[in-house]
Scaffold this motif. Structure first.
Motif, PDB file in Angstrom:
ATOM      1  N   PRO A 112       0.808  -1.229   0.000  1.00  0.00           N
ATOM      2  CA  PRO A 112       0.000   0.000   0.000  1.00  0.00           C
ATOM      3  C   PRO A 112       0.840   1.279   0.000  1.00  0.00           C
ATOM      4  CG  PRO A 112      -0.928  -1.592   1.533  1.00  0.00           C
ATOM      5  CD  PRO A 112       0.364  -2.178   1.034  1.00  0.00           C
ATOM      6  N   ALA A 113       2.076   1.195   0.487  1.00  0.00           N
ATOM      7  CA  ALA A 113       2.942   2.378   0.496  1.00  0.00           C
ATOM      8  C   ALA A 113       3.254   2.842  -0.923  1.00  0.00           C
ATOM      9  CB  ALA A 113       4.238   2.073   1.245  1.00  0.00           C
ATOM     10  N   TRP A 114       3.207   1.932  -1.901  1.00  0.00           N
ATOM     11  CA  TRP A 114       3.425   2.339  -3.295  1.00  0.00           C
ATOM     12  C   TRP A 114       2.409   3.413  -3.693  1.00  0.00           C
ATOM     13  CZ3 TRP A 114       4.360  -2.549  -6.809  1.00  0.00           C
ATOM     14  CH2 TRP A 114       5.479  -3.266  -6.323  1.00  0.00           C
ATOM     15  N   ALA A 115       1.133   3.130  -3.410  1.00  0.00           N
ATOM     16  CA  ALA A 115       0.065   4.056  -3.795  1.00  0.00           C
ATOM     17  C   ALA A 115       0.126   5.336  -2.974  1.00  0.00           C
ATOM     18  CB  ALA A 115      -1.293   3.382  -3.630  1.00  0.00           C
ATOM     19  N   ALA A 116       0.356   5.227  -1.664  1.00  0.00           N
ATOM     20  CA  ALA A 116       0.384   6.406  -0.798  1.00  0.00           C
ATOM     21  C   ALA A 116       1.535   7.340  -1.170  1.00  0.00           C
ATOM     22  CB  ALA A 116       0.504   5.974   0.664  1.00  0.00           C
ATOM     23  N   ALA A 117       2.739   6.776  -1.389  1.00  0.00           N
ATOM     24  CA  ALA A 117       3.887   7.606  -1.765  1.00  0.00           C
ATOM     25  C   ALA A 117       3.678   8.230  -3.144  1.00  0.00           C
ATOM     26  CB  ALA A 117       5.157   6.762  -1.754  1.00  0.00           C
ATOM     27  N   PHE A 118       3.034   7.499  -4.035  1.00  0.00           N
ATOM     28  CA  PHE A 118       2.753   8.014  -5.378  1.00  0.00           C
ATOM     29  C   PHE A 118       1.837   9.239  -5.305  1.00  0.00           C
ATOM     30  CE2 PHE A 118       0.116   7.596  -9.356  1.00  0.00           C
ATOM     31  CZ  PHE A 118       1.108   8.014 -10.237  1.00  0.00           C
ATOM     32  N   ILE A 119       0.872   9.216  -4.371  1.00  0.00           N
ATOM     33  CA  ILE A 119      -0.065  10.328  -4.216  1.00  0.00           C
ATOM     34  C   ILE A 119       0.585  11.517  -3.510  1.00  0.00           C
ATOM     35  CG2 ILE A 119      -2.170  11.037  -2.997  1.00  0.00           C
ATOM     36  CD1 ILE A 119      -2.645   9.453  -5.582  1.00  0.00           C
ATOM     37  N   LEU A 120       1.433  11.249  -2.522  1.00  0.00           N
ATOM     38  CA  LEU A 120       1.990  12.324  -1.692  1.00  0.00           C
ATOM     39  C   LEU A 120       3.252  12.953  -2.283  1.00  0.00           C
ATOM     40  CD1 LEU A 120       1.542  10.719   1.853  1.00  0.00           C
ATOM     41  CD2 LEU A 120       0.121  12.472   0.770  1.00  0.00           C
ATOM     42  N   ASP A 121       3.897  12.295  -3.218  1.00  0.00           N
ATOM     43  CA  ASP A 121       5.135  12.829  -3.793  1.00  0.00           C
ATOM     44  C   ASP A 121       4.795  13.909  -4.827  1.00  0.00           C
ATOM     45  OD1 ASP A 121       7.618  13.330  -4.871  1.00  0.00           O
ATOM     46  OD2 ASP A 121       8.216  11.234  -4.928  1.00  0.00           O
ATOM     47  N   PRO A 122       5.219  15.161  -4.611  1.00  0.00           N
ATOM     48  CA  PRO A 122       4.922  16.235  -5.580  1.00  0.00           C
ATOM     49  C   PRO A 122       5.505  15.980  -6.965  1.00  0.00           C
ATOM     50  CG  PRO A 122       5.708  17.142  -3.493  1.00  0.00           C
ATOM     51  CD  PRO A 122       5.920  15.660  -3.427  1.00  0.00           C
ATOM     52  N   LEU A 123       6.418  15.036  -7.068  1.00  0.00           N
ATOM     53  CA  LEU A 123       7.020  14.733  -8.358  1.00  0.00           C
ATOM     54  C   LEU A 123       5.983  14.219  -9.358  1.00  0.00           C
ATOM     55  CD1 LEU A 123       9.693  14.441  -9.966  1.00  0.00           C
ATOM     56  CD2 LEU A 123       9.877  12.131  -9.037  1.00  0.00           C
ATOM     57  N   TYR A 124       4.903  13.582  -8.853  1.00  0.00           N
ATOM     58  CA  TYR A 124       3.919  12.955  -9.739  1.00  0.00           C
ATOM     59  C   TYR A 124       2.610  13.748  -9.830  1.00  0.00           C
ATOM     60  CZ  TYR A 124       7.243   9.240  -8.926  1.00  0.00           C
ATOM     61  OH  TYR A 124       8.414   8.523  -8.827  1.00  0.00           O
ATOM     62  N   LEU A 125       2.618  14.980  -9.351  1.00  0.00           N
ATOM     63  CA  LEU A 125       1.418  15.819  -9.474  1.00  0.00           C
ATOM     64  C   LEU A 125       1.120  16.086 -10.954  1.00  0.00           C
ATOM     65  CD1 LEU A 125       2.015  18.454  -6.644  1.00  0.00           C
ATOM     66  CD2 LEU A 125       0.632  16.367  -6.551  1.00  0.00           C
TER      67      LEU A 125
END
Length: 820
Positions: free
Chosen positions: A626-639
């Motif tokens: 689940p950390a894959w999805a959470a980090a993907f959402i919270l990382d400004p790099l992928y906004l």
């Protein structure tokens, strides 16, 4: 050939030339002019002497100008000894040389150049060597040394080739003294290390031996050269084998005359200490590739002596010096960990790389990933055979406790190449703040194994390749023809590399190596089919006819190329993971990129997508966290920038299950009191996102000069934005900074096989294992500082592959059956 001017004569000429100035010029300027002329005359004399046309002492005496401190004009000429830097008057260079050099005043002269040729010869060998016609003349000329013109050539140490010796006594001027036989042997021809300079020795030999008169002056032409030629044909009773002994004899005489010989350059103590420190760093960082015993190799000792370093002791390098380097590296590592607010444990090596060799030691690395993107080595654990999950769990907890004691919250997670479903999950359940993920480098390599086990295409190619390789390697007629055409086409010959029996089922790696062999040697295999011996074999054996039919079919080569292409694609992505060490938030985009590439592969080679996608999806689910999805959402790099210009989190890229995983993980990582606050902040993050300027700054890319790829300019900016700009997200910000920096790869220090062999040899020795641990720690600490995760074996393999790149290019083999 013009005679070389005598030093005294040259100086007199300079003096007379410098005394004729006048006019309106001041006395200081006249004196400076005279000094300059005197200096130029000395430089001219010395230049000719260095070329062999002057006195021997000019090799060690150097004219220098002394300037007036007030006017800056030259006021005197001095002679500086190049051996000891002493300064003398330039009025009489010959006397200076006699008093300073020959009489032993110079402390360094005896150790530089005093071969036997410089020793005054005894009368009897001189008489024996001198021609009978010149023996009496030699005695006479010693008495009449100051005769007109004759002394100049002898004193200057050069031959008078054009009347330079005429006038004195009406006869030819012979050499003033003869050279004993030892001096005419060229020391540079010996394979013996001499403490003196062979060049200087031979220079003085030629000067004294050729110092006689030439064809001028009424003397016998070439009388001095005759002595030299006679000595050049000196015969030794032992032949050429005597030359080495002769050099040793001359060396012994020199050492007896000059016990303080010091052949190498003189280094200060600080220079020696610094050089040995760099040498120790190199030895330790090679981690076993350079053995301690090699430090006492005779050739290495000679090298150290040549560069002015003292001999080394392997006991020192394996003892006190190793201990000091270990303590220094350990202190640096612990200081970096103390500076960090939290960290992640990375563990690599649980998956054995011994390819089925049971009983051999395997190295497990445990390192610490810090929020600033750096890593430090922590410890090495040696395992053998199968390792229980419980043992790995204990090692993890022991390492965490060693670092942070009772403050276990500092460790925010673990990434490992094994034990995701047991050890990592157990620790995560026991410590709710931990995020324990599996290594994606290992996941991609395991995907290749999955294809080998589950895809019919891979099974078919494996079966065909094994059948072909076993037939070619084991059938002598076919093997001989194969080797013949290998030599003809590629310049080398060898067998096809066949995996161990039964091992191809557990790992596709060896089968991939065989596929590469067959593709790269396809031309030779095709020529085997045209060989007469193979045609005869086809009439006798059915398997030969079957293999010929298979190799003539384009379908066989197409399948081979398809398998090779897919494995190469996955291995290339795995190599990028190992090199770049992606963060957890990059996992979802990484697997999506793989799916796109595999879909293109299916269309190119006409392979059904369903079966391939099913294998990929199974491996994805096995590794997903689940950390894959959470980090993907919270990382400004992928906004993602929407139509209104806002930069919003990419929730639309997640599945409904993954969206739920984001909520669950965030609530787990905060306290119960903060859970609802964190979810409210998540909703705000979802609707407002990040300021466009900051988002663009985070996502700014630049070209990597080493690879040519576009990469994020500042990888740490994703975390720094949460810590400095998004401060209103109190609870969510704490989760974000702990998730964003987590690595998705455990790849770290690669140990050389040499140190593993050492560990296997000393596995029951406490001292040996302690030395191995320290050596590995120093090497790993240094490599992680340089961010170099490759091993020496990998670098050597890359070097040789580049050197033979033409041989490594795989042949495009789609042969028309009619042309074969």
């Amino acid at each position: 050939m013009a005679s070389t001017p005598n030093t005294t004569t040259a100086l007199a000429t300079v003096d007379s030339a410098g005394s004729g100035g006048g006019g309106g010029v001041s006395a200081d300027e006249l004196n400076a002019k005279a000094v300059h002329k005197r200096y130029e005359g000395l430089v001219m004399v010395r230049t000719k002497a260095v070329k062999g046309k002057g006195a021997w002492y000019w090799a060690h005496l150097e004219p220098i100008l002394v300037h007036n401190s007030d006017s800056g004009l030259a006021k005197a000429v001095k002679l500086r000894c190049s051996l000891c830097d002493a300064v003398f008057s330039a009025s009489n260079p010959s006397r200076t040389a006699s008093e300073h050099l020959k009489r032993g005043t110079c402390p360094n002269f005896n150790s530089v150049a005093k071969p036997i040729s410089s020793v005054p010869p005894s009368p009897s060998p001189t008489a024996a060597l001198s021609p009978p016609s010149t023996a009496s003349q030699q005695q006479q000329n010693h008495r009449k040394r100051s005769a007109s013109g004759g002394g100049g050539g002898v004193r200057g140490g050069s031959s008078s080739g054009n009347g330079g010796g005429g006038g004195g006594g009406g006869g030819s001027v012979p050499t003033s003294y003869q050279v004993p036989p030892l001096a005419i042997v060229d020391p540079s021809r010996f394979a013996v290390e001499l403490a003196y300079s062979p060049v200087v020795s031979m220079a003085s030999t030629i000067v004294t031996a050729g110092g006689g008169g030439g064809a001028g002056g009424g003397g016998t032409p070439g009388s001095g050269g005759g002595v030299y030629a006679q000595q050049q044909h000196l015969m030794l009773s032992g032949g050429k084998e005597d030359l080495g002994a002769l050099a040793m004899l001359e060396d012994s005489v020199k050492k007896l005359k000059s016990p303080k010989a010091s052949p190498g350059p003189t280094l200060s103590k600080s220079q020696v200490d610094s050089a040995l420190d760099f040498l120790a760093d190199w030895v330790y960082e090679c981690c076993g590739s350079v053995s301690f015993s090699s430090l006492e190799h005779p050739k290495f000792k000679s090298f150290l002596n040549q560069v002015g370093l003292p001999p080394l002791s392997r006991r020192d390098f394996a003892g006190s010096r190793l201990d000091a380097k270990y303590e220094e590296a350990k202190a640096e590592s612990e200081a970096k960990i103390r500076d960090a607010m939290f960290f992640q444990i990375a563990s690599d090596g649980w998956k054995s790389k011994n390819y089925g060799h049971v009983g051999e030691e395997n190295l497990v690395n445990l390192s610490v990933n810090l929020p600033n993107g750096t890593s430090v080595f922590r410890r090495a654990v040696f395992t053998s055979g199968y390792v229980q999950s419980k043992y790995a769990e204990e090692i993890f907890m022991e390492t965490i406790s060693e670092i942070c004691g009772n403050s276990l919250h500092q460790c925010v997670g673990i990434v490992a190449d094994k034990f995701k479903s047991k050890a990592l999950r157990n620790l995560e359940n026991q410590h709710h703040w931990m995020v324990n993920v599996s290594c994606q480098y290992q996941a991609f390599n395991s995907l290749v194994k999955d294809f080998g086990k589950e895809l019919p295409l891979f099974k078919n190619v494996t079966e065909n390749c094994l059948k072909l390789a076993n037939f070619v390697n084991n059938k002598s007629q076919v093997r001989n023809s194969f080797h013949k055409y290998q030599l003809q086409e590629y310049g080398h010959a060898g067998l096809l590399r066949v995996p161990l029996r039964g091992y191809e089922r557990s790992d596709f790696g060896p089968v991939y190596t065989l596929v590469e062999d067959i593709l790269s040697l396809a031309r030779a295999l095709q020529l085997v089919l045209l060989d007469e011996s193979y045609k005869i074999l086809c009439m006798e054996e059915q398997i030969a006819r079957d293999l010929e039919e298979m190799m003539r079919s384009p379908h066989f080569w197409n399948e081979l190329e398809a398998v090779h292409s897919l494995v190469k694609l996955i291995k290339s992505m795995a190599q990028d993971i190992q090199t770049e060490k992606p963060r957890v938030g990059q996992c979802l985009p990484l697997w999506e990129e793989l799916r796109v590439k595999v879909k293109d592969w299916c269309s190119k080679f006409h392979v059904a997508e369903g079966a391939v996608e099913k294998v990929i999806e199974r491996r994805f689910i096995k590794n997903y966290h689940p950390a894959w999805a959470a980090a993907f959402i919270l990382d400004p790099l992928y906004l993602i920038r929407d139509t209104s210009g806002k930069y919003l989190p990419p929730f639309k890229c997640l599945t409904p299950e993954q969206e739920k995983d984001v909520d669950k993980l965030i609530t787990r990582l905060v306290s119960r009191e903060e859970a609802h606050i964190a979810l409210m902040e998540l909703m705000k993050w979802r609707t407002e996102g990040l300021d466009p300027v900051y988002a663009q700054a985070v996502q700014l890319k630049q070209r990597d000069p080493s690879t040519g790829k576009m990469k994020i300019a500042n990888p740490q900016s994703s975390r720094l934005v949460w810590e400095t700009h998004l401060t209103e997200f109190k609870s969510l910000g704490k989760v974000a900074v702990r998730l964003i920096f987590l690595r998705a790869s455990s790849c770290g220090f690669k140990c050389n096989w040499s140190v593993l062999r050492w560990v296997n040899a000393h596995s029951h020795s406490r001292v040996g294992m302690d030395k191995a641990q320290k050596l590995i720690f120093i090497a790993a600490h240094s490599k992680l500082q340089r961010r170099d995760c490759s091993s020496d074996e990998d670098k050597d393999a890359e070097l040789f592959s580049l050197a033979n790149c033409e041989d490594d290019v795989l042949n495009e083999v789609f042969v028309d059956t009619s042309s074969v």
